[in-house]
Design a protein around this motif. Structure first.
Motif, short mmCIF file in Angstrom:
data_model
loop_
_atom_site.label_atom_id
_atom_site.label_comp_id
_atom_site.label_asym_id
_atom_site.label_seq_id
_atom_site.Cartn_x
_atom_site.Cartn_y
_atom_site.Cartn_z
N PRO A 88 0.81 -1.23 0.00
CA PRO A 88 0.00 0.00 0.00
C PRO A 88 0.85 1.28 0.00
O PRO A 88 0.54 2.23 -0.73
CB PRO A 88 -0.84 -0.12 1.28
CG PRO A 88 -0.89 -1.58 1.55
CD PRO A 88 0.42 -2.13 1.08
N GLU A 92 0.94 4.03 -2.97
CA GLU A 92 0.73 5.46 -2.71
C GLU A 92 1.86 6.27 -3.35
O GLU A 92 1.60 7.30 -3.99
CB GLU A 92 0.68 5.72 -1.20
CG GLU A 92 0.56 7.19 -0.86
CD GLU A 92 0.68 7.46 0.64
OE1 GLU A 92 0.10 8.46 1.08
OE2 GLU A 92 1.36 6.68 1.34
N TYR A 104 -4.69 9.52 0.09
CA TYR A 104 -4.96 8.87 1.36
C TYR A 104 -5.44 7.45 1.09
O TYR A 104 -6.04 7.19 0.05
CB TYR A 104 -6.06 9.62 2.14
CG TYR A 104 -5.68 11.04 2.46
CD1 TYR A 104 -4.84 11.33 3.53
CD2 TYR A 104 -6.15 12.10 1.69
CE1 TYR A 104 -4.47 12.64 3.83
CE2 TYR A 104 -5.78 13.41 1.97
CZ TYR A 104 -4.96 13.67 3.05
OH TYR A 104 -4.60 14.95 3.33
N TYR A 105 -5.16 6.56 2.05
CA TYR A 105 -5.68 5.20 1.90
C TYR A 105 -6.06 4.62 3.25
O TYR A 105 -5.55 5.05 4.28
CB TYR A 105 -4.71 4.30 1.15
CG TYR A 105 -3.41 3.99 1.86
CD1 TYR A 105 -3.31 2.90 2.71
CD2 TYR A 105 -2.28 4.77 1.66
CE1 TYR A 105 -2.12 2.60 3.34
CE2 TYR A 105 -1.09 4.48 2.29
CZ TYR A 105 -1.02 3.40 3.13
OH TYR A 105 0.17 3.10 3.76
N SER A 106 -7.00 3.67 3.18
CA SER A 106 -7.43 2.97 4.39
C SER A 106 -7.85 1.56 3.99
O SER A 106 -8.24 1.31 2.86
CB SER A 106 -8.59 3.70 5.07
OG SER A 106 -9.71 3.75 4.21
N TYR A 117 -7.73 -1.97 -0.06
CA TYR A 117 -7.32 -0.64 0.34
C TYR A 117 -8.08 0.35 -0.53
O TYR A 117 -8.10 0.20 -1.75
CB TYR A 117 -5.81 -0.45 0.19
CG TYR A 117 -5.04 -1.14 1.28
CD1 TYR A 117 -4.70 -0.45 2.43
CD2 TYR A 117 -4.69 -2.47 1.17
CE1 TYR A 117 -4.00 -1.09 3.46
CE2 TYR A 117 -4.00 -3.11 2.18
CZ TYR A 117 -3.66 -2.41 3.32
OH TYR A 117 -2.98 -3.04 4.33
N GLU A 118 -8.69 1.34 0.11
CA GLU A 118 -9.38 2.39 -0.62
C GLU A 118 -8.43 3.59 -0.70
O GLU A 118 -8.03 4.13 0.33
CB GLU A 118 -10.67 2.78 0.10
CG GLU A 118 -11.42 3.89 -0.60
CD GLU A 118 -12.68 4.28 0.14
OE1 GLU A 118 -13.67 3.53 0.06
OE2 GLU A 118 -12.66 5.34 0.82
N PHE A 119 -8.07 3.97 -1.92
CA PHE A 119 -7.20 5.11 -2.16
C PHE A 119 -8.03 6.25 -2.72
O PHE A 119 -8.88 6.02 -3.59
CB PHE A 119 -6.10 4.76 -3.18
CG PHE A 119 -5.01 3.88 -2.65
CD1 PHE A 119 -3.81 4.42 -2.21
CD2 PHE A 119 -5.19 2.51 -2.57
CE1 PHE A 119 -2.80 3.61 -1.71
CE2 PHE A 119 -4.19 1.69 -2.07
CZ PHE A 119 -3.00 2.24 -1.64
N THR A 120 -7.77 7.47 -2.25
CA THR A 120 -8.41 8.66 -2.81
C THR A 120 -7.34 9.70 -3.06
O THR A 120 -6.27 9.67 -2.44
CB THR A 120 -9.47 9.25 -1.85
OG1 THR A 120 -8.85 9.57 -0.61
CG2 THR A 120 -10.63 8.29 -1.64
#
Length: 171
Positions: A88, A92, A104-106, A117-120
């Motif tokens: 991750p 990024e 950002y990721y979570s 992982y959700e990346f924005t």
């Protein structure tokens, strides 16, 4: 006067409540979307009113386009010796290298049961905001994303997230 003020406050709260309800629209993936399968390994839904990019015959990189909005699916083969837990952070860094800012990721568990992982972020040069669901394995990364201009993104990101969370990796 106090009664009018209280009525006004109550009216504003009720209008605000209905406005919030309208933003959180649930969709039926089967009714409102099309199922797309990448061989027998990956499947996901995309909106029916988006068109598959006809110039792309490689199933490892497909695009679904409508006006300025795009859904993108990519399989990234990993032939390195990178540690799975570090992927991750490396991804990024790759997004930032490609011109993304505010990345950002979570980690989240999506309905198919896999942890993605959700990346924005925002591609500054083009003004395109994005959201991506990324499933990392030691062999490959499976990326399903949505991008649009900021004003369109703000209106559509909740719906887009529901489609992105349909990502299923059969392994």
């Amino acid at each position: 006067m106090k009664v009018l003020r209280r009525l006004f406050v109550i009216l504003v709260l009720i209008i605000g409540l209905f406005a919030c309800e309208k933003d959180n629209v649930e969709i039926s993936l089967e009714r409102d979307g099309n199922l797309y399968e990448v061989t027998d390994l990956v499947s996901f839904y995309y909106p029916k009113d988006f068109e598959l990019n006809a110039n792309n015959e490689n199933q490892k990189d497909v695009r679904f386009i409508k006006d300025e909005e795009t859904y993108i699916y990519t399989t990234i083969i990993d032939d390195t010796d990178n540690v799975l837990d570090e992927l991750p952070q490396l991804y990024e860094g790759q997004l930032e290298e490609d011109g993304a800012i505010d990345v950002y990721y979570s980690l989240k568990t999506i309905p198919s049961g896999i942890e993605c992982y959700e990346f924005t972020g925002l591609y500054q040069a083009s003004g395109m905001k994005f959201i991506q669901m990324v499933y990392f394995t030691e062999e490959a990364s499976y990326v399903y994303g949505y991008q649009a201009p900021e004003n369109v993104y703000e209106e559509s990101s909740d719906t887009a997230r529901q489609y992105l969370e349909s990502l299923t990796v059969h392994h």
